[in-house]
Design a protein around this motif. Structure first.
Motif, short mmCIF file in Angstrom:
data_model
loop_
_atom_site.label_atom_id
_atom_site.label_comp_id
_atom_site.label_asym_id
_atom_site.label_seq_id
_atom_site.Cartn_x
_atom_site.Cartn_y
_atom_site.Cartn_z
N UNK A 1 0.71 -1.27 -0.06
CA UNK A 1 0.01 0.02 -0.09
C UNK A 1 0.83 1.37 0.01
N UNK A 2 1.99 1.07 0.12
CA UNK A 2 3.07 2.15 0.36
C UNK A 2 2.54 3.41 1.53
N UNK A 3 3.18 4.55 1.41
CA UNK A 3 2.51 5.34 2.25
C UNK A 3 1.22 6.22 1.58
N UNK A 4 0.17 5.51 2.13
CA UNK A 4 -1.07 6.29 1.79
C UNK A 4 -2.01 6.01 2.94
N UNK A 5 -3.21 6.81 2.81
CA UNK A 5 -4.34 6.65 3.92
C UNK A 5 -4.75 5.08 4.07
N UNK B 1 -6.60 12.78 14.54
CA UNK B 1 -6.61 13.80 13.14
C UNK B 1 -6.95 12.83 12.09
N UNK B 2 -7.53 11.78 11.95
CA UNK B 2 -7.97 11.19 10.88
C UNK B 2 -9.11 11.66 10.48
N UNK B 3 -9.18 11.69 9.15
CA UNK B 3 -10.45 12.38 8.58
C UNK B 3 -11.64 11.37 8.58
N UNK B 4 -12.78 11.84 8.41
CA UNK B 4 -14.00 11.22 8.22
C UNK B 4 -14.10 9.80 7.46
N UNK B 5 -13.29 10.10 6.25
CA UNK B 5 -13.40 9.04 5.38
C UNK B 5 -12.54 7.93 5.96
N UNK B 6 -11.41 8.37 6.53
CA UNK B 6 -10.29 7.14 7.19
C UNK B 6 -10.92 6.37 8.19
N UNK B 7 -11.70 7.15 9.12
CA UNK B 7 -12.41 6.60 10.09
C UNK B 7 -13.32 5.60 9.48
N UNK C 1 -13.84 1.47 10.10
CA UNK C 1 -14.70 1.00 11.03
C UNK C 1 -15.69 0.49 9.99
N UNK C 2 -15.64 0.54 8.82
CA UNK C 2 -16.81 0.01 8.10
C UNK C 2 -18.20 1.09 7.97
N UNK C 3 -17.85 2.13 7.83
CA UNK C 3 -19.07 3.20 8.23
C UNK C 3 -19.02 4.24 7.07
N UNK C 4 -20.02 4.76 6.73
CA UNK C 4 -20.13 5.75 6.02
C UNK C 4 -19.62 7.16 6.42
N UNK C 5 -19.19 7.98 5.62
CA UNK C 5 -18.58 9.23 6.18
C UNK C 5 -19.96 10.12 6.88
N UNK C 6 -20.98 9.97 6.48
CA UNK C 6 -22.28 10.58 7.15
C UNK C 6 -22.48 9.87 8.33
#
Length: 155
Positions: free
Chosen positions: A53-57, A122-128, A132-137
């Protein structure tokens, strides 16, 4: 000049994440060093997947998942000590607001505690959401609800 080992570079890159994660889970049953070692071993076992995955989110999320699972497994294997140290006072007036906030977060159930912890790190909503297998919303709504809950209980 010698090149740096890729695994050493990976650990160096994510040392803050690992330290914060292990510090959050350390307690009477496990030391910070024990948890850091378990997380590092788990990352070593999964190193090829992480390298791809190299250095990525996505790599950061996978590091978080692997390390967190290893830490929780270690805590389950380690028996808790029976007695608190003499003179231990949970209601110490000198503790800071930040310490109190972290204590309140520790009382949350899963996955609420993980959502708040990842957001504070500092994780973004997308990363969270990915972790966790959740939508951003869903992440956004859960964080709003949890912040309100913590504020109400704090008063």
């Amino acid at each position: 000049m010698r090149t740096k080992d890729p695994f050493d570079a990976l650990l160096h890159h994510y040392r803050g994440l690992l330290f914060t994660l292990c510090q959050r889970y350390q307690g009477r049953s496990a030391t910070l060093e024990d948890l850091m070692q378990e997380a590092s071993v788990a990352l070593w076992i999964n190193r090829e997947k992480l390298y791809s995955l190299s250095a990525s989110p996505k790599q950061a999320v996978l590091v978080w998942k692997i390390a967190r699972s290893a830490v929780i497994d270690e805590l389950r294997r380690t028996p808790m000590s029976d007695a608190l140290p003499e003179g231990y006072d949970i209601e110490d007036d000198d503790r800071s607001k930040v310490q109190e906030l972290h204590e309140r977060i520790a009382l949350l159930t899963e996955p609420d505690r993980t959502v708040v912890t990842m957001q504070l790190e500092g994780y973004s909503y997308e990363e969270i959401g990915q972790a966790l297998g959740m939508t951003v919303k869903s992440v956004s709504m859960r964080l709003v609800r949890l912040k309100d809950k913590i504020r109400k209980e704090w008063k």
